[in-house]
Design a protein around this motif. Sequence first.
Motif, PDB file in Angstrom:
ATOM      1  N   ILE A 146      17.440  38.090   4.010  1.00 32.16           N
ATOM      2  CA  ILE A 146      15.497  38.284   4.350  1.00 32.16           C
ATOM      3  C   ILE A 146      14.522  37.089   4.814  1.00 32.16           C
ATOM      4  CG2 ILE A 146      14.319  39.815   5.610  1.00 32.16           C
ATOM      5  CD1 ILE A 146      16.241  42.009   5.065  1.00 32.16           C
TER       6      ILE A 146
ATOM      7  N   ILE B  69      13.666  34.672   7.128  1.00 31.65           N
ATOM      8  CA  ILE B  69      12.738  34.470   7.978  1.00 31.65           C
ATOM      9  C   ILE B  69      11.463  32.957   7.542  1.00 31.65           C
ATOM     10  CG2 ILE B  69      10.276  35.162   6.970  1.00 31.65           C
ATOM     11  CD1 ILE B  69      10.700  38.091   6.393  1.00 31.65           C
TER      12      ILE B  69
ATOM     13  N   GLY C  32      13.614  30.610  10.168  1.00 28.48           N
ATOM     14  CA  GLY C  32      12.483  31.128  11.217  1.00 28.48           C
ATOM     15  C   GLY C  32      11.390  30.215  11.778  1.00 28.48           C
ATOM     16  N   ILE C  33      10.240  30.911  10.298  1.00 27.14           N
ATOM     17  CA  ILE C  33       8.941  29.771   9.820  1.00 27.14           C
ATOM     18  C   ILE C  33       9.013  28.819  10.330  1.00 27.14           C
ATOM     19  CG2 ILE C  33       7.028  29.116   8.890  1.00 27.14           C
ATOM     20  CD1 ILE C  33       7.913  32.039   7.776  1.00 27.14           C
TER      21      ILE C  33
ATOM     22  N   LEU D 297      14.238  35.326  13.346  1.00 25.58           N
ATOM     23  CA  LEU D 297      13.218  36.597  13.151  1.00 25.58           C
ATOM     24  C   LEU D 297      13.759  37.995  13.842  1.00 25.58           C
ATOM     25  CD1 LEU D 297       9.951  34.146  13.320  1.00 25.58           C
ATOM     26  CD2 LEU D 297      10.989  35.349  11.227  1.00 25.58           C
TER      27      LEU D 297
ATOM     28  N   ALA E 228      16.650  38.873  11.498  1.00 31.44           N
ATOM     29  CA  ALA E 228      15.879  39.111  10.498  1.00 31.44           C
ATOM     30  C   ALA E 228      15.239  40.820  10.472  1.00 31.44           C
ATOM     31  CB  ALA E 228      14.534  38.002   9.619  1.00 31.44           C
TER      32      ALA E 228
END
Length: 395
Positions: free
Chosen positions: A265, A269, A272-273, A307, A310
Motif C-alpha cells: 500500500i 501510494i 500514485g503521488i 491511489l 490502493a
Amino acid sequence: MKQTSRLESIDIMRGLTLLLMLFVNDLNMKVAPAWLGHMKADFDGMGLADWVFPGFLFIVGMAIPFALSGRIKKREPVSKIFLHIIVRTLSLLIIGILMLNTGRVNPETTGMGKDLWALLMYISVFFVWNSYPQGRRKVLFTILRAAGLGGLIFLITIFRSGPSDDQGWLITGWWGILGLIGWGYLVSSLIYLGTRDSIIGTAIAVILFLVVNILDASGVLGFLDPVRPVLGIIIQGNVPLIVLTGMLAGVLIRKMKDSGSKRIIIVFIALGILSLVSGFILRNWFIVSKIMATPSWGMICSGISFLVFAVIYWLADVKEWRRWAAFVRPAGKHSLTTYLAPDILYHAIWMSGVPVLIYKQSSEPLVVVLGSIVWALLMAGLTALLAKINITLKL
C-alpha cells in the motif's frame, strides 16, 4: 490478509470502472453536469469520464502478469502463449472496428438499417466468442459459433458507408475502445514475455513509452506517419503507457506478496503521488487532454488509478470487506459481456421506437444522472443473469 492466487481487488476495480463506463456512456451530457463527461480536446482539464477508460486500461495491465504467469507456470510453450496473445489482440481489434463503424452504416447502399446491422453484429459476436460449457451439446455450440462467424462475414460484406456512386467500407479510424485495449494489451503482453516479473524491466518499459508519448505529442515522430494508420496507437505511446503502469502494479504485487500488505500500500501510494506530480509537471508543456492523449493526462490518470487501487486493495484483500462490492463482482469477472450486452439493448430499443429510456429526455440533471446510474446497475445485473445461463464472452 489471507494470501490467495486471485486478488479480489482486481475484479472489484475492473467492475467499478466498467460500471462507471456504462454510466458516463449513457449520460445525456446536454443536461448532466459537465464534470461528469469528457472535456473538449483543447480544454486543459478532466472530467470523470476522462479517467474511467484509463482506469480500465490500468486494470488490463494489472491482470497481465497474473494471467500470463499462470500459463508460464503450466509450462506452456512460449509459441503457444504468443499465439494466445495474437488471437486475443485480433479479436479485440475486430470487435473494436465493427463497433466503431456501426454509426457509419448507409441504409440505402447497405440494404439494412443502422440499428439492425449493429444488432445482428453484436448477436454474431456473442455467438462467436461466447464461452460455451464443456461436455454436452458440443455440436450445437459448434453450429452457433459457425452461424456467428457466417453472420459477421455477411455483415462485413454488405457494409457500405457512402452513397451508390462513392461507396465506402469499414475504416479502422481510432480503432474503437476495444481496439485501443487490444493494442495496449499486445504491447504490454509481449513486453511481459520478455521481462517476466522484473520490476526494473517493466519500469524501463513504462519510461520508454512515456518518452514516446512525449516525443509524439511534441511532433518529433512525424517521420513515422506512413505507418501511423496501422501502428498509430503504439507510435502515440499513450495507451501502452497506461497499460504498462498497470502491469508494473501487477508485477509489484507479485514480487512483494511476501513483504506484507502494508508495504504494498505504501509503495502504491508513493507511485500514485509520483505519477500525479509527473503529470502536473508535464502540464507545463502539454495540456491535460484525453482526446489528444497527452502525456500529462496519461500520468495523472495512472496516478489516480494507483491511489484508487490502493484503497480497494486495503478494503477487499487486507480487511476482507467485500460485501459492499458484491454488485460489481460479476461485471468485473465478465468484463467484455458487461461492456457489449447493453449495446444489444440500445439498438433493440432504438429499432422498436418505444421510449424506454425516458429519463434521457428530462431537463432535470438529477433525473438524467439517476437514470443512468440505474441503467448501469441494471446492466451489471444483466451480466450476472447471463452468466447463470452460460452466456459469457471470453477472448
